[in-house]
Scaffold this active site. Structure first.
Site, mmCIF file in Angstrom:
data_model
loop_
_atom_site.group_PDB
_atom_site.id
_atom_site.type_symbol
_atom_site.label_atom_id
_atom_site.label_comp_id
_atom_site.label_asym_id
_atom_site.label_seq_id
_atom_site.Cartn_x
_atom_site.Cartn_y
_atom_site.Cartn_z
ATOM 1 N N THR A 57 0.863 -1.181 0.000
ATOM 2 C CA THR A 57 0.000 0.000 0.000
ATOM 3 C C THR A 57 0.898 1.229 0.000
ATOM 4 O O THR A 57 2.117 1.110 0.019
ATOM 5 C CB THR A 57 -0.894 0.037 1.259
ATOM 6 O OG1 THR A 57 -0.066 0.393 2.380
ATOM 7 C CG2 THR A 57 -1.553 -1.296 1.524
ATOM 8 N N CYS A 58 0.274 2.430 0.044
ATOM 9 C CA CYS A 58 1.110 3.631 0.056
ATOM 10 C C CYS A 58 1.898 3.748 1.360
ATOM 11 O O CYS A 58 2.904 4.442 1.426
ATOM 12 C CB CYS A 58 0.267 4.874 -0.182
ATOM 13 S SG CYS A 58 -1.133 5.026 0.924
ATOM 14 N N SER A 113 -1.889 1.657 11.418
ATOM 15 C CA SER A 113 -2.046 2.540 10.264
ATOM 16 C C SER A 113 -1.451 3.912 10.535
ATOM 17 O O SER A 113 -1.363 4.344 11.690
ATOM 18 C CB SER A 113 -3.532 2.705 9.919
ATOM 19 O OG SER A 113 -4.069 1.479 9.521
ATOM 20 N N GLU A 120 -8.579 0.871 5.513
ATOM 21 C CA GLU A 120 -8.325 0.575 4.092
ATOM 22 C C GLU A 120 -7.499 -0.706 3.952
ATOM 23 O O GLU A 120 -7.657 -1.462 3.010
ATOM 24 C CB GLU A 120 -7.545 1.728 3.424
ATOM 25 C CG GLU A 120 -8.372 2.984 3.212
ATOM 26 C CD GLU A 120 -9.438 2.809 2.144
ATOM 27 O OE1 GLU A 120 -9.124 2.307 1.063
ATOM 28 O OE2 GLU A 120 -10.604 3.153 2.426
ATOM 29 N N GLN A 124 -6.763 -4.598 1.408
ATOM 30 C CA GLN A 124 -5.478 -5.028 0.836
ATOM 31 C C GLN A 124 -5.143 -6.460 1.265
ATOM 32 O O GLN A 124 -4.604 -7.243 0.491
ATOM 33 C CB GLN A 124 -4.341 -4.094 1.287
ATOM 34 C CG GLN A 124 -4.531 -2.640 0.895
ATOM 35 C CD GLN A 124 -4.316 -2.415 -0.594
ATOM 36 O OE1 GLN A 124 -3.696 -3.222 -1.280
ATOM 37 N NE2 GLN A 124 -4.857 -1.318 -1.092
ATOM 38 N N THR A 194 -7.832 8.630 -10.381
ATOM 39 C CA THR A 194 -9.140 8.403 -9.744
ATOM 40 C C THR A 194 -9.238 7.015 -9.115
ATOM 41 O O THR A 194 -10.243 6.333 -9.222
ATOM 42 C CB THR A 194 -10.278 8.609 -10.776
ATOM 43 O OG1 THR A 194 -9.992 7.826 -11.936
ATOM 44 C CG2 THR A 194 -10.422 10.055 -11.172
ATOM 45 N N ILE A 197 -7.974 6.619 -3.298
ATOM 46 C CA ILE A 197 -7.655 7.867 -2.593
ATOM 47 C C ILE A 197 -8.180 9.066 -3.387
ATOM 48 O O ILE A 197 -8.754 9.994 -2.828
ATOM 49 C CB ILE A 197 -6.125 7.983 -2.329
ATOM 50 C CG1 ILE A 197 -5.712 6.978 -1.240
ATOM 51 C CG2 ILE A 197 -5.745 9.388 -1.892
ATOM 52 C CD1 ILE A 197 -4.251 6.977 -0.882
#
Length: 418
Positions: A57-58, A113, A120, A124, A194, A197
């Site tokens: 993830t980011c 997180s 979120e 994942q 898009t 996020i």
């Protein structure tokens, strides 16, 4: 029945890096897209790894899997990313066995997180499990663990307010805009990308700013049109990016590209331009900072925005931790039983064989031998002996692997390892 267990020969590891020690640039070097995750799965399978879950993830990239040494998993990650083993080791964490299990629970329930209670991550984990299953890398242990983490996450959502209030990267970015830009309703906002996020940012912008001058650009125009339709926004082609940046007062970049897509060369703005980069790896080159009228803010700075919502959330951490402990205890109980069940069953069979031999021998030797009573008595003794062994193996102070080995040696047990 094959036993997937935690033992000194084949341990369960969690290896990875997160926002805690690795900045966005370093995280970007170890970021994995779906094709890279698939390649890691294929490679690991060829090398005999029989259980693996990958999430990227980011905020983090992590591998959960079985290996003789964690370096097998570290190498699998570094072989598929631009980052080196040395760079990884500077910021990495490695958890083993029960610590690795605890880490996955903490991650999957939003306690680890970047913004507390951001759930979120659970989607994942679900996606990671889906990919593992697709490659036949989701063994019973991985499957049961993922289900337990998902269960804990659901319970925390339903039974606590850990995720109450609007706090997320998307909300933090909108909050930043509202705090730093005056006359927001009349500004031109361009949203590039898009994905999840980008979509959330768009919704938050509309909700909190009363601004309808929002233009969407996405590599796949159809995705942008899908979102724009809901909110009556303008959609432009990817080829119009440079022109639209020139018109914008605020540029929000939330693409999933592996390399920067916005650089100094694209920007010819004569008026102030605020750029928010919500992407990992970074999608806006640092060279835009050289332009006098451009302000660049990255995800990591936004995630530091704390407010009353986060303070309220912190109060629910103990309750969330209690739920995790309950669900984890159930998982460990299942794991322990699974670990020694084959040995206990083999022991029971061995004792039953001994019992049958002895009853047969004595029934021939003793004239008034009562076989029914002997059966009942022997059965009760066997139950008590196997229960003693099971209780011993469940004990936290015991090295289960050593004990299992000893029981097998003493009773010369043959374990079915199919």
């Amino acid at each position: 029945m094959r036993s997937y267990h935690i033992s000194r020969h084949n341990s369960f590891y969690a290896i990875g890096l997160s926002y805690k020690k690795a900045d966005a640039e370093v995280r970007g070097k170890f970021s994995l897209d779906v094709p890279a995750i698939d390649r890691i799965m294929v490679q690991a399978k060829e090398q005999g790894v029989d259980g693996l879950l990958v999430i990227s993830t980011c905020n983090r990239t992590e591998l959960y899997g079985f290996a003789q040494h964690p370096f097998q998993l570290i190498k699998a990650l570094c072989d598929e990313t631009p980052g080196s083993v040395e760079e990884f080791q500077e910021v990495a964490y490695v958890f083993k066995n029960h610590d690795a299990i605890s880490h996955m629970f903490k991650v999957g329930t939003g306690l680890d997180s970047q913004i507390l209670g951001d759930f979120e991550i659970i989607s994942q984990i679900k996606q990671g499990f889906y990919r593992a299953k697709k490659h036949e890398m989701a063994n019973p242990f991985i499957e049961r663990l993922c289900n337990a983490v998902i269960q804990a996450s659901k319970r925390i959502k339903n039974e606590t307010e850990l995720s109450s209030g609007a706090t997320s990267v998307a909300f933090a970015s909108v909050k930043y805009i509202l705090n730093h830009v005056s006359d927001i309703e009349n500004k031109n906002i361009l949203l590039f990308g898009t994905g999840k996020i980008g979509r959330n940012t768009c919704e938050n912008l509309i909700k909190h700013s009363n601004n309808s001058h929002i233009t969407l650009i996405n590599r796949t125009r159809a995705k942008a049109e899908d979102i724009a339709g809901k909110f009556h926004l303008t959609v432009k082609d990817y080829g119009d990016l440079q022109t639209e940046i020139r018109k914008a007062d605020i540029l929000v970049v939330a693409t999933g590209a592996q390399l920067p897509t916005v650089s100094k060369a694209l920007i010819y703005s004569k008026k102030p331009l605020l750029i928010l980069d919500l992407s990992v790896p970074k999608n806006v080159s640092d060279d835009v900072r050289e332009l006098d009228n451009v302000t660049l803010v990255h995800l990591d700075q936004l995630s530091r925005i704390t407010d009353d919502t986060l303070t309220k959330r912190k109060a629910f951490i103990p309750k969330a931790e209690n739920i995790i402990e309950e669900v984890k205890k159930e998982f460990i109980k299942w794991l322990e039983t699974r670990k020694f069940a084959p040995v206990i069953n083999a022991l029971k069979e061995k004792l039953n064989t001994m019992k049958a031999e002895e009853i047969d021998f004595h029934s021939k030797k003793i004239s008034d031998f009562n076989q029914d009573q002997a059966e009942i008595l022997s059965e009760r003794i066997i139950q008590k002996i196997t229960k003693q062994f099971a209780n011993h193996l469940k004990s936290a102070e015991v090295d289960t692997a050593d004990s299992l080995e000893l029981i097998q040696k003493v009773f010369q047990l043959e374990i079915d390892s199919k």
